[in-house]
Design a protein around this motif. Structure first.
Motif, PDB file in Angstrom:
ATOM      1  N   UNK A 174       0.836  -1.190   0.000  1.00 19.54           N
ATOM      2  CA  UNK A 174       0.000   0.000   0.000  1.00 19.54           C
ATOM      3  C   UNK A 174       0.876   1.247   0.000  1.00 19.54           C
ATOM      4  N   UNK A 175       0.344   2.378  -0.441  1.00 16.07           N
ATOM      5  CA  UNK A 175       1.116   3.617  -0.334  1.00 16.07           C
ATOM      6  C   UNK A 175       1.286   4.006   1.130  1.00 16.07           C
ATOM      7  N   UNK A 176       2.290   4.803   1.457  1.00 13.58           N
ATOM      8  CA  UNK A 176       2.494   5.217   2.842  1.00 13.58           C
ATOM      9  C   UNK A 176       1.278   5.949   3.398  1.00 13.58           C
ATOM     10  N   UNK A 177       0.902   5.628   4.622  1.00 15.94           N
ATOM     11  CA  UNK A 177      -0.160   6.340   5.334  1.00 15.94           C
ATOM     12  C   UNK A 177      -0.026   6.031   6.814  1.00 15.94           C
ATOM     13  N   UNK A 178       0.001   7.050   7.658  1.00 15.53           N
ATOM     14  CA  UNK A 178       0.106   6.789   9.101  1.00 15.53           C
ATOM     15  C   UNK A 178      -1.075   5.958   9.593  1.00 15.53           C
ATOM     16  N   UNK A 179      -0.852   5.097  10.570  1.00 19.94           N
ATOM     17  CA  UNK A 179      -1.936   4.296  11.133  1.00 19.94           C
ATOM     18  C   UNK A 179      -2.615   5.006  12.290  1.00 19.94           C
ATOM     19  N   UNK A 180      -3.875   4.674  12.512  1.00 17.49           N
ATOM     20  CA  UNK A 180      -4.627   5.261  13.619  1.00 17.49           C
ATOM     21  C   UNK A 180      -5.041   4.258  14.687  1.00 17.49           C
ATOM     22  N   UNK A 181      -5.169   2.974  14.296  1.00 20.10           N
ATOM     23  CA  UNK A 181      -5.725   1.994  15.237  1.00 20.10           C
ATOM     24  C   UNK A 181      -5.255   0.595  14.866  1.00 20.10           C
ATOM     25  N   UNK A 182      -5.096  -0.262  15.889  1.00 20.54           N
ATOM     26  CA  UNK A 182      -4.732  -1.657  15.666  1.00 20.54           C
ATOM     27  C   UNK A 182      -5.763  -2.559  16.330  1.00 20.54           C
ATOM     28  N   UNK A 183      -6.147  -3.611  15.604  1.00 20.74           N
ATOM     29  CA  UNK A 183      -7.085  -4.589  16.146  1.00 20.74           C
ATOM     30  C   UNK A 183      -6.521  -5.998  15.971  1.00 20.74           C
ATOM     31  N   UNK A 184      -6.598  -6.795  17.030  1.00 11.62           N
ATOM     32  CA  UNK A 184      -6.194  -8.202  16.975  1.00 11.62           C
ATOM     33  C   UNK A 184      -7.343  -8.988  17.576  1.00 11.62           C
ATOM     34  N   UNK A 185      -8.330  -9.389  16.769  1.00 17.68           N
ATOM     35  CA  UNK A 185      -9.563  -9.978  17.304  1.00 17.68           C
ATOM     36  C   UNK A 185      -9.350 -11.190  18.200  1.00 17.68           C
ATOM     37  N   UNK A 186      -8.396 -12.055  17.873  1.00 15.74           N
ATOM     38  CA  UNK A 186      -8.220 -13.301  18.618  1.00 15.74           C
ATOM     39  C   UNK A 186      -7.858 -13.082  20.079  1.00 15.74           C
ATOM     40  N   UNK A 187      -7.263 -11.926  20.393  1.00 15.18           N
ATOM     41  CA  UNK A 187      -6.875 -11.664  21.783  1.00 15.18           C
ATOM     42  C   UNK A 187      -7.554 -10.412  22.343  1.00 15.18           C
ATOM     43  N   UNK A 188      -8.582  -9.935  21.653  1.00  9.85           N
ATOM     44  CA  UNK A 188      -9.383  -8.839  22.180  1.00  9.85           C
ATOM     45  C   UNK A 188      -8.737  -7.474  22.155  1.00  9.85           C
ATOM     46  N   UNK A 189      -7.780  -7.247  21.247  1.00 10.29           N
ATOM     47  CA  UNK A 189      -7.128  -5.939  21.152  1.00 10.29           C
ATOM     48  C   UNK A 189      -7.886  -5.040  20.173  1.00 10.29           C
ATOM     49  N   UNK A 190      -8.199  -3.837  20.605  1.00  9.49           N
ATOM     50  CA  UNK A 190      -8.796  -2.795  19.773  1.00  9.49           C
ATOM     51  C   UNK A 190      -8.333  -1.482  20.370  1.00  9.49           C
TER      52      UNK A 190
END
Length: 208
Positions: A57-73
């Motif tokens: 993908x082209x560069x773009x800063x991230x705002x949020x991370x989600x890891x559903x299997x361990x409940x991260x949002x």
């Protein structure tokens, strides 16, 4: 010095992340965070030389991370380097906040993007408390500021003692879009904190 994207991180980064003084101290009485089993490791020097599974993908800063299997949002904040050249960390009091190394690769573009967060703080479990329970094949989603979502698949979850931290394997350049998610792990001592780090290795497999 080790390079992440176009920016060098001092080799002491691994030690700083594993002392317990930066990523985490304390832990309360909530029990120990899970640690990855040998079955979640991978052999060799990694997959940085392989072709990308999906176009970068082209560069773009991230705002949020989600890891559903361990409940991260969790929201993401930019991280820089400390005066000694090690990776800085999110404020310990904000236990559901993770950070990304904003001078390096953005998640989804070609190269190695770095996300780090606390395993716990003085009040108990924090954002990556269950990172060591993540398994191969799991999904990590990163919301990007351009409105897109980068989707990563977990290749391995490993734990390293601070003195054996493989800088090049974790921070080294990649020829496809890859992601590392890092927190404290390994043995724990009240005197020195956590003795190592849990590292998740993942690569881009989709976007939307």
């Amino acid at each position: 010095m080790r390079r992440v994207g176009d920016t060098a991180i001092a080799a002491v980064t691994a030690v700083a992340l594993g002392t317990g003084a930066l990523l985490l101290v304390g832990g309360g009485d909530t029990g120990s965070p899970p640690q990855p089993s040998a079955a979640q490791a991978r052999g060799g020097a990694g997959q940085a030389g392989r072709a990308p599974a999906t176009p970068a993908l082209p560069p773009s800063p991230p705002d949020r991370v989600r890891i559903p299997a361990i409940g991260v949002d969790a929201p993401l904040t930019g991280l820089g380097l400390t005066p000694t050249g090690s990776l800085d960390v999110p404020p310990a009091e904000r236990k559901n906040l993770a950070g990304w190394y904003e001078a390096g690769t953005t998640p989804g573009e070609k190269g190695t993007a770095i996300v780090a967060g606390h395993v716990d703080n003085a009040e108990g479990p924090a954002v990556f408390f269950r990172l060591g329970a993540l398994e191969k094949g799991g999904t990590i989603e990163v919301d990007r500021r351009d409105g897109g979502v980068a989707v990563f698949t977990v290749d391995a979850v490993e734990v390293y003692a601070a003195e054996d931290f493989p800088d090049e394997k974790v921070y080294g350049a990649a020829l496809r879009p890859e992601l590392r998610v890092i927190t404290c792990g390994g043995g724990y001592s009240r005197g020195t904190g956590y003795q190592g780090n849990v590292v998740v290795f993942a690569h881009l497999t989709g976007s939307r």
